[in-house]
Design an enzyme around this catalytic site. Structure first.
Site, short mmCIF file in Angstrom:
data_model
loop_
_atom_site.label_atom_id
_atom_site.label_comp_id
_atom_site.label_asym_id
_atom_site.label_seq_id
_atom_site.Cartn_x
_atom_site.Cartn_y
_atom_site.Cartn_z
N SER A 65 -46.79 -78.46 -26.03
CA SER A 65 -46.27 -78.79 -24.71
C SER A 65 -46.33 -77.54 -23.83
CB SER A 65 -44.85 -79.36 -24.83
OG SER A 65 -44.46 -79.98 -23.63
N GLU A 123 -53.18 -83.63 -24.11
CA GLU A 123 -52.12 -84.63 -24.27
C GLU A 123 -51.12 -84.45 -23.14
OE1 GLU A 123 -48.66 -84.12 -25.19
OE2 GLU A 123 -48.90 -81.97 -24.90
N HIS A 141 -46.98 -85.57 -27.77
CA HIS A 141 -45.57 -85.99 -27.79
C HIS A 141 -45.47 -87.34 -28.49
CE1 HIS A 141 -45.46 -82.90 -24.67
NE2 HIS A 141 -44.14 -82.89 -24.78
#
Length: 308
Positions: free
Chosen positions: A115, A217, A283
């Site tokens: 992330s 992502e 995630h």
């Protein structure tokens, strides 16, 4: 009663080497209960979690000031016999550290996270250091709370960290979407799309070697925001260096009547860059670890990276 997950011999996320693991919060503030649960679970697994001094700090939505997070960051890598430096969570804030990291006094210890941590992972890759795109440490608590297939998926994701840390070969299933379908080879790069796009043009910009396989992502974004980020990222790169783009999960992303695959395909088509999707990272419960910067081969049969 002790959780069955803790008893599982398969769940040795950091392997069986030195047992000290440094826990840092270089970005968003971490809930105190998540910190306590993570340290408790690591201890039950036989590790020695070393929570850095400011990991519980809070400055607005950040885990402390830039100075506090930097102090923890540098101290974590200089712990004696540390196996890895494991980020507690992502959020926002890693880009604020980039211009202040003292690389000359940072031992070569692997960094784990994803992330917002994507900025740091790329910086480590650019400097020839070990970095793993992998579940953050507080996801151990999510694993303990999960049931059924979700529990199994989270356990497999955590367990995947050990093989990457050990330098083993690895594999991910893929689905070809568009563009050339001939096998390609190159180093694995990427991470969170929104984070990487926001760092374009800064000292934290994505490091892109020749032949790179770009892994992306995201979470909680509308399609127009994903397109904005993707266009920004593409415009900042030397596209001739990309051999393919691979999409992981885009959890809770509202794409309306379209899809992330269609949008990305449209922008890649003029550059004849291959597009693959449905890779098990990002995630969500399916978040298999992968080694940033490791050479890999991508084909319809899957994504395979070589051992170190």
């Amino acid at each position: 009663m002790t959780s069955p997950i803790i008893k599982s011999s398969a769940l040795r996320p950091l392997g069986d080497g030195p047992r000290t693991v440094a826990l840092i919060a270089p970005a968003g503030a971490v809930l105190p209960e998540r910190i306590e649960a993570t340290c408790s679970l690591l201890t039950q697994m036989g590790y020695r979690p070393q929570l850095m001094d400011h990991a519980r700090a809070r400055h607005r939505y950040l885990a402390g000031t830039v100075e506090q997070r930097l102090e923890d960051f540098h101290a974590a890598f200089n712990l004696a016999d540390v196996t890895a430096v494991w980020c507690l969570r992502g959020g926002y804030g890693c880009a604020q550290l980039m211009d202040h990291i003292d690389w000359q006094h940072l031992p070569d210890v692997p960094l784990l996270g994803y992330s917002d941590i994507s900025v740091l992972l790329s910086a480590f890759h650019a400097r020839g250091r070990r970095a793993l795109h992998a579940p953050v440490a507080t996801e151990l608590a999510l694993l303990e709370q999960a049931n059924g297939v979700t529990r199994e998926a989270r356990a497999a994701s955590m367990a995947s960290i050990a093989s990457v840390l050990q330098g083993s070969a690895g594999h991910m299933a893929v689905t070809h979407v568009a563009g050339p379908d001939a096998p390609v080879e190159g180093p694995l790069i990427g991470g969170n799309l929104t984070t990487l796009a926001s760092a374009a043009g800064t000292s934290g910009a994505l490091h892109v070697p020749n032949g790179a396989i770009l892994m992306l992502e995201d979470v909680g974004e509308r399609l127009y925001r994903l397109e904005r980020s993707f266009c920004q990222l593409l415009a900042s790169l030397a596209l001739g260096r990309l051999s393919a783009v691979c999409l992981g999960s885009f959890v809770d992303c509202d794409t309306g009547d379209s899809s992330i695959e269609v949008m990305v395909q449209e922008w890649l088509a003029p550059h004849d860059i291959a597009l693959y999707h449905q890779l098990p990272f990002g995630h969500g419960e399916h978040n298999q670890a992968w080694p940033v910067g490791r050479m890999a081969r991508l084909a319809a049969s899957g994504l395979d990276w070589a051992p170190e």
